[in-house]
Write a protein that holds these residues in place. Structure first.
Motif: not given
Length: 404
Positions: A375-404
């Motif tokens: 799997t792809i595993r994203a594991s969060f800690a107390f120093y992470n932010t929701k803005a970083e999660i937004d970046a992850l989501v956009e990155g996954v969308k980009k990966a999906k578009m490139m690899l589909s």
């Protein structure tokens, strides 16, 4: 309420760039990042106290010994062990598990049974398989269900008068599932079995109380808790530690040595042969102080917010499946995109400065259960932010578009 922006300033690495992008570090289940306070403590030790411990009459040795033993007491207090000598310093969780497995080689025989769970990291599977090979004991497995939870009704059936040991992780590193260890421990004790809990993934999120749990052994690694690599601990009840033979022979673990006979030192030194990772032990205490100053209740609350937010946002991506959907889990999201290998997604995310883990996460039986390569595993800690999660989501969308 955590002031995450202030906390992030404690971690120098979070301000760097990777591949020209701001680092988004979501591989915390593999190792956490290190705050400046811990880095400073490492430098302070080597700058001002560097000496071997427990052996010298000179001032540096005595000062280093005091700092090392004070760290043991901090760890005792954190885990609420009854005695400081029930805390054994090791090189990490794997070392701790192997120490116990090696000790039980002298206590088990053919016909005895030991139980592990289907959610284990390889380091809590392989040592017990090796133990069974040495002793003739039988290994049994608590099965899991599609949500990534252990099936407790099956666990009840596995227990018998032949059960001598039960091992499970507190939290699954691959799925984030929080296991019902209170139930597991209580039921094992009803048949006279000892229990070891692998707390490597729990200790960054939860403050375990080993006396309240009534657990026989509990193991953890410093590098999951803002501390250094190569440092960990084994908690063991005094009566069990006294039953187990030493794991290694050498200096420090002896009382008297002659060529005819050697007698072993008292706890904890019986299990701490050779010169230890002195700086690591001292700053393990510093890391625990750091996390306690933030507060584990505040950490758990904030990380749960990140988990809920990340779950919601990722599930908006068509074709994305999350593995590990227990109601009781911590801030780990393991997922795949339909028809795309996790390694390929991870590689694209890395180009965007986003660090995730891909593969089987040293938990291959879990992947075999789901019939996936990893799997792809994203594991969060107390120093992470929701803005970083937004970046992850956009990155996954980009990966999906490139690899589909």
């Amino acid at each position: 309420m955590l002031n995450v922006e202030d906390i992030r300033k404690d971690f120098p690495i979070l301000s760097r760039e990777v591949n020209g992008k701001p680092l988004v570090y979501f591989d915390n289940a593999a190792t956490s990042q290190t705050p400046q306070q811990v880095i400073d403590a490492i430098v302070d030790y080597y700058s001002n106290y560097n000496a071997n411990i427990h052996r010298g009459v000179h001032t540096l040795s005595q000062e280093a010994t005091d700092l090392y033993e004070q760290a043991r007491q901090k760890i005792q207090a954190h885990f609420n062990a009854k005695h400081s000598y029930e805390i054994i310093f090791t090189s990490g969780t794997t070392h701790s598990i192997n120490l116990v497995a090696n000790g039980f080689s002298a206590l088990l025989k053919k016909g005895d049974e030991i139980i592990v769970s289907a959610l284990e990291h390889h380091s809590n599977i392989v040592p017990w398989q090796m133990l069974c090979e040495r002793t003739g004991a039988t290994l049994k497995v608590i099965p899991m269900n599609d949500d990534g939870e252990l099936v407790m009704s099956e666990y009840d059936k596995l227990l018998s008068k032949n059960t001598k040991l039960v091992f499970t992780n507190h939290i699954s590193n691959a799925l984030g599932t929080i296991n019902p260890i209170e139930y597991i421990i209580a039921k094992a004790h009803e048949v006279g079995a000892a229990v070891l809990i692998d707390g490597a993934q729990a200790c960054p999120h939860i403050k375990p109380d080993v006396q309240d749990l009534d657990v026989d052994f509990y193991v953890a690694s410093a590098h999951k808790m803002c501390g250094p690599t190569g440092m960990g601990m084994l908690y063991g009840k005094e009566e069990w530690l006294n039953k187990l033979p030493p794991y290694q022979g050498g200096g420090e673990m002896i009382a008297e040595v002659s060529f005819e006979k050697t007698t072993y030192a008292d706890l904890p030194h019986k299990f701490e042969a050779g010169t230890p990772n002195i700086a690591g032990g001292i700053v393990f205490g510093t890391a625990i102080d750091y996390m306690n100053a933030i507060g584990f209740d505040a950490i758990a609350k904030y990380e749960n917010e990140l988990l809920e937010y990340g779950t919601q946002k990722l599930l908006e991506i068509e074709g994305l499946k999350i593995y590990g959907t227990s109601q009781h889990k911590t801030s780990v999201l393991s997922f795949n995109l339909e028809g795309i290998h996790p390694y390929d997604v991870g590689s694209i995310l890395d180009k965007l400065g986003i660090a995730v883990r891909t593969g089987h996460h040293c938990a291959q039986p879990i992947m075999d259960y789901y019939k996936i390569p990893g799997t792809i595993r994203a594991s969060f800690a107390f120093y992470n932010t929701k803005a970083e999660i937004d970046a992850l989501v956009e990155g996954v969308k980009k990966a999906k578009m490139m690899l589909s």
